[in-house]
Motif scaffolding. Structure first.
Motif, PDB file in Angstrom:
ATOM      1  N   PRO A 198     -72.549 127.628  76.694  1.00 20.31           N
ATOM      2  CA  PRO A 198     -73.295 127.237  77.892  1.00 20.31           C
ATOM      3  C   PRO A 198     -73.244 128.343  78.942  1.00 20.31           C
ATOM      4  N   GLU A 242     -77.409 126.377  76.575  1.00 20.37           N
ATOM      5  CA  GLU A 242     -77.751 125.736  77.850  1.00 20.37           C
ATOM      6  C   GLU A 242     -77.857 126.834  78.898  1.00 20.37           C
ATOM      7  N   GLY A 255     -80.965 122.470  74.521  1.00 17.44           N
ATOM      8  CA  GLY A 255     -80.385 121.607  75.554  1.00 17.44           C
ATOM      9  C   GLY A 255     -81.302 121.602  76.751  1.00 17.44           C
TER      10      GLY A 255
END
Length: 492
Positions: free
Chosen positions: A93, A114, A134
């Motif tokens: 992420p 993400e 995501g």
């Protein structure tokens, strides 16, 4: 990159990456003070400055900690240099919130888990064909250049809530989402842009939310959403758009909500929703549309339209709608058809007539049909207009049958009195029936029924002229009444 080459701020971030720990350089932490505004990030010192090359090294080859999920989670930092992740595959992420970027990040063709750039200040974003497994969050971010997400694939939602994009020195759309594919929602309430927004050919599985958005592209296209495909609906209540809003060819099975929207395009088309398939289109309340409204060839299940919101020019050719709301008298709906920039469009009158018949308002339906005949009359040559005026005055083109009865009674009274005072001489006195002025007048007026009076008597002089007038008026009344009855029978 060697750990010894890092600044203290970068070392802190490097150590936190392996465990996914948040690093927040803001003076006040989550409740940042005025000095923590990312717009002032160019003045931040080395204690909160991170090089883009360090971020790239972390994301591509950063340390790992067994049993922990590595993540880049940074807030309140100044990022110097260009964060270039073109064609990179990042399994961690990426959260860069409240940050100031000296150069526009480049994620062209990248594959990300993400990406969160919320509340950051950036000179732009280059992310054509990016794939995000995501969500992509740009909530309340501020961009001073173009945001390029053309062809992006986002399995989750794209968040642009409160985002501001201004690119005064840029030609072309400031927000490019053409051909993008979103697996969930495009969430952009309060979005503010200075320049065109492009959504052409985009596909959104969920909802497009543009409530309270401010789109400014005076003299151009504020929102280009041609061929947009939405799985649910488009919420654009209270939208403020300077420039054309274009939904040509869009597919919206739910609601296209433009309640309280302010649409303005001086000298051009303010809203084009032609060739669309829409479940419900809401155009109610708020300011009157400034510019033309184009709904040609669209198919709409429910058209919710305030007459007070309509501009002076509309285009309704081949528009099909199942229901029209709110229910208003035909007198208030007819001016909409008079404003059609294509001139006389018979189909538009038929659609309005059908909507009234569907709810059982036959009086309004007849009024619309009468208006259609009167509008058509303007397109005819002089002799056609003359015949139309006669039909209109006589029985309202057959939609005012009681008027025909009034004319018949009036003519019957005139003829009965005239011939009652002066009986016409019989053709064959020995064979003629007793003269009856009422039935003699009826014989003249009714072209089919015969009471044996007309053929037995021959008026002279002015009374013969009166008989011609009665015969002519009888044919006119009979023709228009038959036409009205035929319309009624065929409708039922």
């Amino acid at each position: 990159m060697e750990i010894n080459d890092l600044t203290p701020a970068e070392s802190r971030l490097w150590r936190a990456f392996a465990s996914g720990t948040d690093v927040d350089f803001r003076a006040g932490g989550p409740t940042a003070a005025d000095s923590d505004d990312p717009a002032d990030g160019g003045t931040w010192g080395p204690e909160r400055t991170v090089r883009a090359s360090v971020l790239r090294s972390l994301l591509l080859d950063g340390p790992r900690e067994e049993g922990r999920v590595a993540a880049l989670s940074l807030a309140g930092a100044r990022v110097t240099g260009r964060l270039d992740l073109q064609y990179a595959t990042v399994d961690h992420p990426v959260r860069l919130r409240h940050c100031h970027f000296d150069e526009a990040p480049r994620f062209y063709g990248a594959r990300l888990r993400e990406l969160n750039l919320s509340e950051s200040v950036l000179p732009g974003l280059i992310s054509h064909a990016v794939r995000v497994e995501g969500v992509l969050r740009l909530t309340r971010a501020r961009f001073d250049g173009m945001v390029r997400l053309a062809g992006a694939e986002i399995t989750g939602s794209l968040y642009l809530e409160g985002t501001r994009i201004e690119a005064p020195d840029t030609e072309g759309p400031v927000l490019q989402l053409n051909q993008a594919v979103l697996g969930a929602d495009l969430w952009a309430p309060g979005l503010s842009t200075r320049g065109p927004v492009r959504l052409t050919g985009a596909s959104v599985t969920g909802t497009v939310n543009l409530r309270d958005a401010r789109l400014d592209a005076a003299g151009g296209t504020a929102l280009d959403a041609q061929n947009l495909v939405v799985g649910s609906g488009v919420g654009a209540a209270c939208l403020r758009a300077r420039g054309r809003v274009d939904f040509r060819g869009a597919r919206v099975p739910g609601t296209l909500d433009l309640l309280h929207a302010s649409l303005s395009s001086t000298g051009g088309t303010a809203l084009r929703a032609s060739s669309c398939v829409i479940g419900e289109l809401w155009l109610r309340r708020g300011d009157r549309i400034e510019g033309a409204l184009n709904l040609r060839r669209s198919q709409i299940d429910l058209l919710t339209l305030d007459t007070g919101k309509l501009p002076s020019e509309v285009y309704l050719g081949d528009l099909t709608y199942t229901a029209l709301a709110p229910h208003e008298p035909a007198e208030r709906r007819l001016p909409m058809l008079e404003r059609d920039g294509d001139g006389f469009v018979p189909y538009a009158y038929e659609q309005l007539t059908a909507s009234y018949r569907r709810i059982g308002d036959d009086d309004a339906a007849r009024l619309v049909q009468l208006a259609k005949q009167r509008r058509r009359r303007r397109t005819l040559p002089w002799y056609g207009r003359l015949w139309g005026h006669l039909q209109d005055v006589a029985v309202g083109y057959g939609f005012r049958p009681l008027r025909a009865g009034g004319w018949l009674l009036s003519l019957l009274a005139v003829g009965s009195v005239a011939y009652g005072l002066h009986h016409p001489p019989p053709l064959k006195p020995a064979e003629a029936p007793d003269f009856n002025p009422v039935f003699y007048t009826l014989d003249l007026l009714l072209p089919v029924i015969s009471f044996g009076q007309e053929s037995a008597f021959a008026p002279e002089g002015g009374y013969q002229t009166l008989s011609y007038v009665l015969i002519l008026m009888g044919w006119i009344l009979a023709t228009t009444v038959v036409a009205g009855v035929t319309r009624t029978v065929s409708r039922q």
